[in-house]
Design a protein around this motif. Structure first.
Motif, PDB file in Angstrom:
ATOM      1  N   LYS A 119      37.508  41.848  49.573  1.00 22.35           N
ATOM      2  CA  LYS A 119      36.994  42.928  48.734  1.00 22.35           C
ATOM      3  C   LYS A 119      37.566  42.878  47.312  1.00 22.35           C
ATOM      4  N   GLY A 120      38.647  42.136  47.142  1.00 20.64           N
ATOM      5  CA  GLY A 120      39.213  42.037  45.802  1.00 20.64           C
ATOM      6  C   GLY A 120      40.491  41.239  45.785  1.00 20.64           C
ATOM      7  N   ILE A 121      40.892  40.832  44.587  1.00 14.56           N
ATOM      8  CA  ILE A 121      42.188  40.188  44.369  1.00 14.56           C
ATOM      9  C   ILE A 121      42.918  41.007  43.316  1.00 14.56           C
ATOM     10  N   GLU A 122      44.109  41.460  43.665  1.00 15.15           N
ATOM     11  CA  GLU A 122      44.892  42.299  42.759  1.00 15.15           C
ATOM     12  C   GLU A 122      45.934  41.458  42.038  1.00 15.15           C
ATOM     13  N   PHE A 123      46.007  41.622  40.723  1.00 13.51           N
ATOM     14  CA  PHE A 123      46.906  40.835  39.885  1.00 13.51           C
ATOM     15  C   PHE A 123      48.150  41.638  39.506  1.00 13.51           C
ATOM     16  N   SER A 124      49.146  40.916  39.050  1.00 13.92           N
ATOM     17  CA  SER A 124      50.381  41.536  38.566  1.00 13.92           C
ATOM     18  C   SER A 124      50.090  42.319  37.288  1.00 13.92           C
ATOM     19  N   SER A 125      51.027  43.165  36.903  1.00 14.77           N
ATOM     20  CA  SER A 125      50.817  44.029  35.735  1.00 14.77           C
ATOM     21  C   SER A 125      50.639  43.236  34.442  1.00 14.77           C
ATOM     22  N   ASP A 126      51.243  42.024  34.367  1.00 15.28           N
ATOM     23  CA  ASP A 126      51.075  41.211  33.157  1.00 15.28           C
ATOM     24  C   ASP A 126      49.825  40.325  33.217  1.00 15.28           C
ATOM     25  N   LYS A 127      49.055  40.451  34.296  1.00 13.09           N
ATOM     26  CA  LYS A 127      47.779  39.747  34.485  1.00 13.09           C
ATOM     27  C   LYS A 127      47.924  38.223  34.553  1.00 13.09           C
ATOM     28  N   LYS A 133      49.447  36.618  37.288  1.00 18.01           N
ATOM     29  CA  LYS A 133      49.638  36.152  38.654  1.00 18.01           C
ATOM     30  C   LYS A 133      48.724  36.911  39.609  1.00 18.01           C
ATOM     31  N   ALA A 134      48.043  36.171  40.474  1.00 18.70           N
ATOM     32  CA  ALA A 134      47.238  36.784  41.540  1.00 18.70           C
ATOM     33  C   ALA A 134      48.185  37.123  42.680  1.00 18.70           C
ATOM     34  N   GLU A 135      48.330  38.402  42.972  1.00 13.59           N
ATOM     35  CA  GLU A 135      49.394  38.829  43.891  1.00 13.59           C
ATOM     36  C   GLU A 135      48.906  39.214  45.291  1.00 13.59           C
ATOM     37  N   LYS A 136      47.764  39.906  45.362  1.00 15.06           N
ATOM     38  CA  LYS A 136      47.378  40.481  46.650  1.00 15.06           C
ATOM     39  C   LYS A 136      45.912  40.237  46.974  1.00 15.06           C
ATOM     40  N   ILE A 137      45.654  40.075  48.276  1.00 14.27           N
ATOM     41  CA  ILE A 137      44.305  40.001  48.820  1.00 14.27           C
ATOM     42  C   ILE A 137      43.933  41.384  49.357  1.00 14.27           C
ATOM     43  N   LEU A 138      42.714  41.846  49.066  1.00  9.71           N
ATOM     44  CA  LEU A 138      42.243  43.133  49.561  1.00  9.71           C
ATOM     45  C   LEU A 138      41.114  42.902  50.562  1.00  9.71           C
ATOM     46  N   PHE A 139      41.246  43.498  51.737  1.00  8.08           N
ATOM     47  CA  PHE A 139      40.191  43.401  52.751  1.00  8.08           C
ATOM     48  C   PHE A 139      40.201  44.684  53.588  1.00  8.08           C
ATOM     49  N   LYS A 140      39.150  44.885  54.367  1.00 10.79           N
ATOM     50  CA  LYS A 140      39.054  46.077  55.212  1.00 10.79           C
ATOM     51  C   LYS A 140      39.536  45.778  56.622  1.00 10.79           C
ATOM     52  N   ASP A 141      40.259  46.730  57.206  1.00 11.73           N
ATOM     53  CA  ASP A 141      40.639  46.572  58.609  1.00 11.73           C
ATOM     54  C   ASP A 141      39.523  47.095  59.514  1.00 11.73           C
ATOM     55  N   GLU A 142      39.771  47.117  60.808  1.00  6.80           N
ATOM     56  CA  GLU A 142      38.742  47.494  61.770  1.00  6.80           C
ATOM     57  C   GLU A 142      38.252  48.933  61.576  1.00  6.80           C
ATOM     58  N   ASN A 143      39.077  49.767  60.944  1.00  8.32           N
ATOM     59  CA  ASN A 143      38.712  51.171  60.719  1.00  8.32           C
ATOM     60  C   ASN A 143      38.101  51.412  59.347  1.00  8.32           C
ATOM     61  N   GLY A 144      37.882  50.335  58.590  1.00 12.91           N
ATOM     62  CA  GLY A 144      37.278  50.474  57.267  1.00 12.91           C
ATOM     63  C   GLY A 144      38.272  50.773  56.165  1.00 12.91           C
ATOM     64  N   LYS A 145      39.567  50.762  56.480  1.00 11.66           N
ATOM     65  CA  LYS A 145      40.589  51.039  55.482  1.00 11.66           C
ATOM     66  C   LYS A 145      40.911  49.769  54.694  1.00 11.66           C
ATOM     67  N   ILE A 172      46.171  30.638  35.385  1.00  5.40           N
ATOM     68  CA  ILE A 172      46.829  31.424  36.441  1.00  5.40           C
ATOM     69  C   ILE A 172      47.365  30.436  37.472  1.00  5.40           C
ATOM     70  N   ASN A 173      48.652  30.155  37.396  1.00  2.15           N
ATOM     71  CA  ASN A 173      49.239  29.051  38.155  1.00  2.15           C
ATOM     72  C   ASN A 173      49.107  29.176  39.662  1.00  2.15           C
ATOM     73  N   ASN A 174      49.132  30.378  40.191  1.00  6.42           N
ATOM     74  CA  ASN A 174      49.150  30.515  41.656  1.00  6.42           C
ATOM     75  C   ASN A 174      47.760  30.772  42.239  1.00  6.42           C
ATOM     76  N   LEU A 175      46.708  30.629  41.415  1.00  5.27           N
ATOM     77  CA  LEU A 175      45.329  30.787  41.885  1.00  5.27           C
ATOM     78  C   LEU A 175      44.601  29.454  41.746  1.00  5.27           C
ATOM     79  N   PHE A 176      44.100  28.927  42.876  1.00  7.32           N
ATOM     80  CA  PHE A 176      43.399  27.648  42.886  1.00  7.32           C
ATOM     81  C   PHE A 176      41.949  27.855  43.299  1.00  7.32           C
ATOM     82  N   LEU A 177      41.036  27.223  42.585  1.00  5.99           N
ATOM     83  CA  LEU A 177      39.630  27.197  42.963  1.00  5.99           C
ATOM     84  C   LEU A 177      39.323  25.818  43.527  1.00  5.99           C
ATOM     85  N   ILE A 178      38.821  25.766  44.750  1.00 10.55           N
ATOM     86  CA  ILE A 178      38.488  24.482  45.382  1.00 10.55           C
ATOM     87  C   ILE A 178      37.147  24.608  46.094  1.00 10.55           C
ATOM     88  N   GLY A 179      36.560  23.469  46.448  1.00 14.17           N
ATOM     89  CA  GLY A 179      35.343  23.467  47.242  1.00 14.17           C
ATOM     90  C   GLY A 179      34.083  23.673  46.435  1.00 14.17           C
TER      91      GLY A 179
END
Length: 537
Positions: A281-289, A291-303, A475-482
């Motif tokens: 659902k999204g990728i959350e970056f650090s405050s200085d923009k 670094k890609a820090e977090k993956i966002l997804f929904k759990d079984e309850n939609g949270k 963005i050193n820690n974000l790789f695009l492949i495929g």
């Protein structure tokens, strides 16, 4: 080290396998949005009849990829002659590093079959060899007057040295205008929904490669000479052969999805977590923009769940990645120019209509032992037809029947895409009869598969993609492949190589903007895997 991989296709799975080989101090989570492993290299099982989405021949100019495949799935040699195994890269020697097995001596279904390539073009009610061959059959089909026009047209194209500004120019420069209109124009427009004048010549450089009439003539002369001196190659690697001229390929017993499903099972046994039906659902970056820090997804309850990682490896479409990249306070990470480029990147979508029938033959009652038939007929919508029996006999539940796939190229939510399953099946039946490949009494069963964003396209904002790439590479820690991750019309071996190289950069702590740029040199039509060997050094 915690690593997230978005997508369980060839690129994401190859990356994971390579990183596990190089580093043990890691934790890897793979997020797959669908319920299938393998991306578009999946195999869909319908009542024991298996569909290969788009068709996947297992061959590569990369020794690394060929050995990786055959280490996972040994080559079945039960039907081969000794000579089939020692002809390799245009020299006679043992195939060192390739695993082989005899099917009758094993209960393991993890095997590679050696299959003969045969594809033809259906044009004006006649079948032509694909790639085109300058043989008596082709000359007879075209006719003596037209063949003279073809020759004159080709000579004219060789005298005209203008730079190719679009795909039409590119094809004409290699085949001449007459052959272009006969065998390329209509099919290309079906595939892309655009006239070749509107498509970048870069597509031709990647997909048609070095193929031309001159290459066809040289290939014919080489084969003639090899027959004279009795050294004709039946090998499986054929490294020095243009991709469109390769005549043998490897193929997993139950289709490409079998390979990737087994690789995924192996990874799970090595403590890799694979989360199915988990679209990001999204990728959350650090405050200085930076670094890609977090993956966002929904759990079984939609949270919405946020999971932190050291590295994020993305094979999701660039359009979706850029739009979903935000800061903690929901601000877009990338500037408006990059967002606009990403939003306008084009794709072609894909519908496969599987038909189970009890009869199939050519329009003149020929035997159809083809894997693909390219339909260059403007009076039907179908672009290509697969005969799955000829990919592997194990793809068909009852070998007395024929399991075929009619392939339609479209845009998501256009008129064709919106047709109901019943309407699509009726369309497929009408068109296969119109093409004189079967009859109205032959139909037994059918199914529909819709596959969005199958083909990254080379028009609209694609001309500005380098600007986007340069921005993301910072963005050193974000790789695009495929394929979709890089918006490149890659074969699965190119996608795998991008995964291998990304894993090596991370494992060897060589991640920087310059080294990431090297990943984008894969599939630029030199010896694509050898151009970046220094990435390991």
């Amino acid at each position: 080290m915690k690593v997230a991989v978005i997508g369980a296709g060839p690129a994401g799975l190859a990356f994971t396998d390579k990183l596990l080989e190089l580093r043990k101090d890691i934790s890897i989570d793979i997020y797959e949005k669908s319920n299938h492993i393998g991306g578009i290299s999946k195999t869909v099982n319908y009542k024991g009849n298996r569909i290969d989405i788009g068709g996947h021949r297992f061959f590569s100019k990369s020794d690394e990829v060929m050995k990786w495949w055959t280490n996972k799935f040994p080559i079945d040699i039960s039907t081969l002659k000794e000579s089939d195994l020692i002809s390799y890269q245009n020299s006679s020697r043992n195939i060192e590093g390739y695993k082989t097995i005899k099917e009758k001596n094993t209960k393991d279904d993890r095997i590679m079959l050696v299959r003969k390539r045969k594809s033809r073009i259906l044009y004006s009610g006649k079948l032509y060899d694909y790639p085109l061959k300058l043989n008596l059959k082709t000359i007879k089909n075209i006719g003596s007057i037209k063949i003279i026009n073809v020759g004159l047209s080709y000579l004219k194209s060789k005298l005209d040295k203008k730079e190719a500004k679009n795909l039409e120019d590119f094809i004409i420069s290699r085949f001449g205008y007459k052959l272009y209109t006969m065998f390329f124009e209509s099919y290309t427009e079906k595939v892309w929904g655009r006239h070749p004048k509107e498509i970048s010549p870069e597509w031709g450089a990647q997909r048609i490669k070095g193929l031309s009439i001159r290459k066809l003539i040289i290939d014919i002369l080489k084969k003639l000479l090899s027959k004279i001196i009795n050294t004709e190659s039946n090998g499986i690697s054929q490294k020095n052969t243009e991709t469109s001229l390769i005549e043998r390929f490897l193929y997993p017993k139950y289709g490409p999805g079998q390979m990737w499903e087994e690789v995924a099972n192996d990874l799970k046994r090595n403590n890799v977590n694979i989360f199915m039906n988990k679209p990001i659902k999204g990728i959350e970056f650090s405050s200085d923009k930076r670094k890609a820090e977090k993956i966002l997804f929904k759990d079984e309850n939609g949270k919405i769940i946020k999971q932190k990682y050291d590295y994020i490896i993305s094979t999701m479409p660039i359009k979706e990645l850029i739009k979903s990249s935000k800061s903690e306070n929901e601000e877009y990470i990338f500037p408006p120019e990059i967002l606009k480029i990403a939003e306008s990147l084009p794709y072609r979508d894909f519908i496969t209509i599987g038909l189970l029938i009890n009869h199939i033959s050519g329009p003149q009652m020929e035997l159809l032992d083809d894997t693909w038939i390219y339909v260059q007929e403007p009076n039907v919508k179908v672009g290509r037809i697969q005969i799955f029996n000829n990919w592997s006999p194990y793809l068909v539940a009852d070998k007395k029947n024929y399991w075929i796939g009619l392939e339609y190229f479209c845009n998501e939510n256009d008129e064709l895409w919106k047709k109901s399953d019943i309407e699509l099946i009726e369309l497929a039946k009408e068109e296969i009869i119109k093409l004189k490949l079967t009859n109205s009494k032959a139909f037994i069963d059918s199914t529909i598969i819709r596959e969005p964003k199958t083909y990254p396209a080379y028009f609209d904002s694609y001309e500005k993609i380098d600007t986007l790439i340069n921005c993301v590479n910072k963005i050193n820690n974000l790789f695009l492949i495929g394929r979709n991750g890089m918006h490149k019309y890659n074969n699965q071996d190119h996608s795998m190589l991008s995964g291998f190289r990304a894993a090596e950069l991370i494992a060897h702590n060589r991640v920087n903007e310059k080294s990431k740029e090297e990943l984008w040199q894969i599939n630029v039509e030199q010896e694509y895997h050898e151009e970046i060997k220094n990435i390991k050094e």
